[in-house]
Motif scaffolding. Structure first.
Motif, mmCIF file in Angstrom:
data_model
loop_
_atom_site.group_PDB
_atom_site.id
_atom_site.type_symbol
_atom_site.label_atom_id
_atom_site.label_comp_id
_atom_site.label_asym_id
_atom_site.label_seq_id
_atom_site.Cartn_x
_atom_site.Cartn_y
_atom_site.Cartn_z
ATOM 1 N N ALA A 61 11.633 5.110 -7.819
ATOM 2 C CA ALA A 61 10.484 6.204 -8.211
ATOM 3 C C ALA A 61 9.100 5.755 -8.407
ATOM 4 O O ALA A 61 8.116 6.459 -7.985
ATOM 5 C CB ALA A 61 11.010 6.522 -9.769
ATOM 6 N N GLU A 62 8.970 4.515 -8.577
ATOM 7 C CA GLU A 62 7.623 4.104 -8.743
ATOM 8 C C GLU A 62 6.831 3.939 -7.563
ATOM 9 O O GLU A 62 5.798 4.154 -7.337
ATOM 10 C CB GLU A 62 7.422 2.557 -9.516
ATOM 11 C CG GLU A 62 6.223 2.031 -9.575
ATOM 12 C CD GLU A 62 5.419 2.512 -10.945
ATOM 13 O OE1 GLU A 62 4.452 2.119 -10.906
ATOM 14 O OE2 GLU A 62 6.357 3.083 -11.944
ATOM 15 N N VAL A 63 7.634 3.530 -6.522
ATOM 16 C CA VAL A 63 7.161 3.293 -5.196
ATOM 17 C C VAL A 63 7.032 4.889 -4.767
ATOM 18 O O VAL A 63 5.740 5.081 -3.949
ATOM 19 C CB VAL A 63 8.123 2.837 -4.004
ATOM 20 C CG1 VAL A 63 7.572 2.976 -2.698
ATOM 21 C CG2 VAL A 63 8.310 1.292 -4.444
ATOM 22 N N ASP A 71 -1.887 5.022 -4.220
ATOM 23 C CA ASP A 71 -2.030 3.897 -4.777
ATOM 24 C C ASP A 71 -0.949 2.925 -4.128
ATOM 25 O O ASP A 71 0.049 3.330 -3.824
ATOM 26 C CB ASP A 71 -1.610 3.898 -6.203
ATOM 27 C CG ASP A 71 -2.559 4.760 -7.180
ATOM 28 O OD1 ASP A 71 -3.567 5.179 -6.658
ATOM 29 O OD2 ASP A 71 -1.990 4.877 -8.495
ATOM 30 N N ASP A 72 -1.692 1.515 -4.063
ATOM 31 C CA ASP A 72 -0.751 0.781 -3.341
ATOM 32 C C ASP A 72 -0.187 1.187 -1.967
ATOM 33 O O ASP A 72 1.016 0.716 -1.764
ATOM 34 C CB ASP A 72 0.632 0.222 -4.093
ATOM 35 C CG ASP A 72 -0.001 -0.272 -5.725
ATOM 36 O OD1 ASP A 72 -1.234 -0.886 -5.607
ATOM 37 O OD2 ASP A 72 0.725 -0.411 -6.529
ATOM 38 N N LYS A 73 -0.790 1.970 -1.314
ATOM 39 C CA LYS A 73 -0.359 2.713 -0.228
ATOM 40 C C LYS A 73 0.011 1.598 0.870
ATOM 41 O O LYS A 73 -0.757 0.817 1.178
ATOM 42 C CB LYS A 73 -1.411 3.521 0.469
ATOM 43 C CG LYS A 73 -0.936 4.491 1.575
ATOM 44 C CD LYS A 73 -1.980 5.348 2.138
ATOM 45 C CE LYS A 73 -1.476 6.149 3.048
ATOM 46 N NZ LYS A 73 -2.615 7.012 3.823
ATOM 47 N N GLU A 74 1.121 1.662 1.595
ATOM 48 C CA GLU A 74 1.866 0.976 2.384
ATOM 49 C C GLU A 74 1.924 -0.717 2.024
ATOM 50 O O GLU A 74 1.887 -1.586 2.953
ATOM 51 C CB GLU A 74 0.847 1.103 3.505
ATOM 52 C CG GLU A 74 1.089 2.380 4.475
ATOM 53 C CD GLU A 74 0.063 2.534 5.693
ATOM 54 O OE1 GLU A 74 -0.313 1.705 6.250
ATOM 55 O OE2 GLU A 74 -0.127 3.538 5.985
ATOM 56 N N ILE A 75 1.739 -0.953 0.652
ATOM 57 C CA ILE A 75 1.782 -2.442 0.336
ATOM 58 C C ILE A 75 3.350 -2.581 0.216
ATOM 59 O O ILE A 75 3.924 -3.816 0.466
ATOM 60 C CB ILE A 75 1.081 -2.667 -1.029
ATOM 61 C CG1 ILE A 75 -0.466 -2.621 -0.690
ATOM 62 C CG2 ILE A 75 1.376 -4.053 -1.549
ATOM 63 C CD1 ILE A 75 -1.406 -2.849 -1.687
ATOM 64 N N THR A 108 0.082 -11.146 -2.326
ATOM 65 C CA THR A 108 -0.024 -9.791 -2.155
ATOM 66 C C THR A 108 -0.593 -9.287 -3.515
ATOM 67 O O THR A 108 -0.114 -9.860 -4.443
ATOM 68 C CB THR A 108 1.159 -8.849 -1.737
ATOM 69 O OG1 THR A 108 0.777 -7.724 -1.101
ATOM 70 C CG2 THR A 108 2.298 -8.923 -2.811
ATOM 71 N N ALA A 109 -1.330 -8.023 -3.458
ATOM 72 C CA ALA A 109 -1.691 -7.449 -4.653
ATOM 73 C C ALA A 109 -1.540 -6.083 -4.822
ATOM 74 O O ALA A 109 -1.657 -5.409 -3.736
ATOM 75 C CB ALA A 109 -3.241 -8.019 -4.875
ATOM 76 N N MET A 110 -0.991 -5.559 -5.986
ATOM 77 C CA MET A 110 -0.739 -4.383 -6.057
ATOM 78 C C MET A 110 -1.136 -3.814 -7.648
ATOM 79 O O MET A 110 -1.641 -4.813 -8.279
ATOM 80 C CB MET A 110 0.432 -3.692 -5.829
ATOM 81 C CG MET A 110 1.753 -4.436 -6.383
ATOM 82 S SD MET A 110 3.233 -4.076 -5.681
ATOM 83 C CE MET A 110 3.595 -5.394 -4.635
ATOM 84 N N SER A 111 -0.966 -2.828 -7.993
ATOM 85 C CA SER A 111 -1.053 -2.524 -9.720
ATOM 86 C C SER A 111 -0.298 -3.687 -10.562
ATOM 87 O O SER A 111 0.599 -3.832 -10.035
ATOM 88 C CB SER A 111 -0.577 -1.133 -9.880
ATOM 89 O OG SER A 111 0.718 -0.977 -10.083
#
Length: 134
Positions: A61-63, A71-75, A108-111
């Motif tokens: 659900a978060e993805v 947000d965090d598109k394609e990460i 890698t970095a995301m929220s």
């Protein structure tokens, strides 16, 4: 940031509070000071999570929510492997000494929320695996 350290036989996932840029900068400075080769290149890393692990549905659900918001598109991408496992694929940077062996570090970095959640799920999967192997 998430840091996956790969060795010859396994990998270890860490959630670090340091920014991706600061961490990479530190690695570059260290390599320069010790005269070590350093190769940084865009890459992906994948690992498996059991589909029955509590929290996997929330990760899905978060993805989905991140994709909708941009947000965090394609990460991060999730793929069903089989009835037992889900593959988590992350986009980031592979850092190694440039040789052909499979040892190195993926970052890698995301929220912060997503990083923490992925790390927590990975830890739970490791606990489950160690209980099964005993």
């Amino acid at each position: 940031m998430l840091k996956l350290t790969y060795t010859e036989k396994s990998f270890y996932l860490e959630c670090l509070t340091q920014s991706l840029e600061q961490w990479v900068q530190g690695r570059v400075i260290l390599a320069l000071r010790v005269g070590q080769c350093l190769c940084v290149e865009p890459s992906t890393a994948s690992f498996l999570l059991p589909v029955n692990l509590p929290g996997v549905e929330a990760l899905k659900a978060e993805v989905l929510k991140a994709e909708i918001k941009g947000d965090d598109k394609e990460i991060m991408a999730l793929s069903v492997c089989d009835a037992e496992y889900l593959e988590v694929t992350l986009r980031g940077s592979w850092i190694s000494n440039g040789s052909e062996d499979a040892e190195g570090v993926f970052v890698t970095a995301m929220s912060n929320r997503t990083e923490f959640f992925v790390h927590k799920l990975w830890q739970e999967a490791q606990k489950s695996a160690s209980v099964v192997s005993e």
